[in-house]
Design an enzyme around this catalytic site. Structure first.
Site, PDB file in Angstrom:
ATOM      1  N   ASP A  33      -5.449   4.596 -12.453  1.00  0.00           N
ATOM      2  CA  ASP A  33      -5.578   5.254 -13.621  1.00  0.00           C
ATOM      3  C   ASP A  33      -7.126   5.209 -14.040  1.00  0.00           C
ATOM      4  OD1 ASP A  33      -5.250   5.559 -16.294  1.00  0.00           O
ATOM      5  OD2 ASP A  33      -3.827   4.243 -16.783  1.00  0.00           O
TER       6      ASP A  33
ATOM      7  N   HIS B  52      -3.356   8.231 -14.150  1.00  0.00           N
ATOM      8  CA  HIS B  52      -2.839   7.700 -15.467  1.00  0.00           C
ATOM      9  C   HIS B  52      -1.446   8.204 -15.575  1.00  0.00           C
ATOM     10  CE1 HIS B  52      -2.595   6.544 -19.571  1.00  0.00           C
ATOM     11  NE2 HIS B  52      -2.385   7.749 -20.121  1.00  0.00           N
TER      12      HIS B  52
ATOM     13  N   SER C 136       0.666   4.642 -22.243  1.00  0.00           N
ATOM     14  CA  SER C 136      -0.363   5.315 -22.968  1.00  0.00           C
ATOM     15  C   SER C 136      -0.307   4.880 -24.210  1.00  0.00           C
ATOM     16  CB  SER C 136      -0.360   6.789 -22.557  1.00  0.00           C
ATOM     17  OG  SER C 136      -1.747   7.191 -22.768  1.00  0.00           O
TER      18      SER C 136
END
Length: 369
Positions: free
Chosen positions: A312, A347, A146
């Site tokens: 995601d 995610h 991320s």
């Protein structure tokens, strides 16, 4: 596994991309394992928005271990019997490194809105200053997911000789409008909460009563971090057994989940840090100073390994595929790999579905000469 937590203070100025200067600044960091004699066994871990330097292991009084404990440790994918692992708390974050509530030297008053807007490049530059001070000028690998993946990409492009290998998970080369929109909800909810008091809140007040605006913003984030499949599987249409169906504020289990996980968040995470970090993520674009992404990725000298997750909904798999395609297009196919994990946790899969990619990472690290 040996764990040490330290803080480094720097009095030399950190020149930021904005033209501002941060001076002095501090970085808190945690290390795992033992550094070998020639300092050749180092792996750098970069954390995401709400993460910290505490990536693995457990303090004596902790209910939960570090955020990537499944991944880092003796005998794990990032094996601390072999590697010396370092994770820093990003500047701007609220877990010990210099941030908006730090004193604005020489004053003892906190920066608040006087704190500079940071870029991913600024955060990585500060980390490099720390590593240089430790005599670490080259590492085996940089790994992050991320926002941590943004940092990993930055290392591969802007610090091309620093790492042999970069592993970037669940990230992007530039933040798209969808992710910016999610962050906008959080930023607006914080700004317009009376308890925020235009940034002049007292930390003790937040610990006592929280900040509803940040909690609501966190709810928006949680929806993007997870996935519809996970929500369906975990909650279905189940209703809270303590609430009446015909009560106006009676809750489905999914609503109760969002409340439980969001209203506690302002008591552990600072709202000004949240605003600044969202801004940092929003303006991230590896090609901001170049004509094309091809120009940018032509600089990569390390081996770059990309891992995306099928469900995601913050940084979609095609965003990682784009990087892979560009690397192949410019003749760097032998320096890049791409793997899409069939995931079920959205995610956040890079945090919670470690078992699906740990062997892949283990093999990548084994292949480093």
């Amino acid at each position: 596994m040996k764990i040490e937590t330290k803080t480094a203070r720097f009095t030399t100025p950190l020149y930021l991309e904005s033209g501002r200067i941060l001076e002095p600044f501090e970085i808190i960091y945690e290390t795992y394992g033992e550094l070998n004699e020639d300092k050749s066994n180092v792996i750098v871990i970069c954390h995401a928005l709400a993460g910290s330097h505490h990536a693995a292991g457990r303090y004596a009084d902790e209910a939960k271990p570090g955020w990537w404990d499944k991944f880092i440790g003796d005998g794990k994918a990032v094996d601390t019997t072999k590697y010396f692992v370092i994770c820093t708390n990003n500047i701007g974050s609220c877990f010990g490194s210099t941030n908006p509530l730090s004193p604005d030297y020489p004053s003892s008053e906190p920066y608040r809105f006087k704190f500079p807007v940071l870029t991913i490049s600024d955060i990585v530059k500060a980390q490099r200053i720390l590593f240089d001070s430790l005599g670490i000028h080259h590492v085996k690998a940089v790994i992050g997911g991320s926002m941590g993946g943004m940092q990993a990409l930055c290392y591969s492009i802007e610090h091309t000789r620093f790492a042999d290998t970069v592993i970037a998970l669940a990230t992007t080369a530039y933040t798209r409008p969808w992710a910016i929109a999610i962050n906008k909800i959080a930023m607006e909810a914080v700004r317009h909460d009376p308890a925020f008091n235009n940034g002049h809140y007292k930390k003790d007040d937040l610990l006592a009563s929280g900040l509803p605006g940040l909690a609501i913003g966190r709810m928006a984030g949680l929806i993007a971090y997870l996935s519809p499949t996970l929500f369906n599987k975990k909650f279905g249409r189940n209703y809270a057994h303590t609430d009446g169906l015909y009560e106006l504020f009676g809750r489905f289990e999914v609503e109760r989940y969002l409340e439980y996980n969001s209203y506690s968040f302002p008591k552990i995470f600072d709202p000004l840090s949240y605003l600044y970090i969202c801004k940092t993520m929003n303006i991230f674009d590896v090609s901001r100073n170049e004509d094309t992404l091809e120009d940018v990725f032509s600089k990569v000298k390390c081996n770059l390994h990309l891992i995306s997750f099928s469900d995601d909904m913050l940084f979609f798999p095609e965003e990682m595929e784009e990087i892979y395609d560009i690397m192949c297009k410019i003749g760097k196919k032998d320096q890049v790999t791409y793997k899409k994990i069939q995931s079920e946790s959205g995610h956040d899969s890079f945090l919670v579905e470690v078992e699906k990619f740990e062997d892949h990472v283990r093999n990548i690290l084994k292949g480093i000469k």
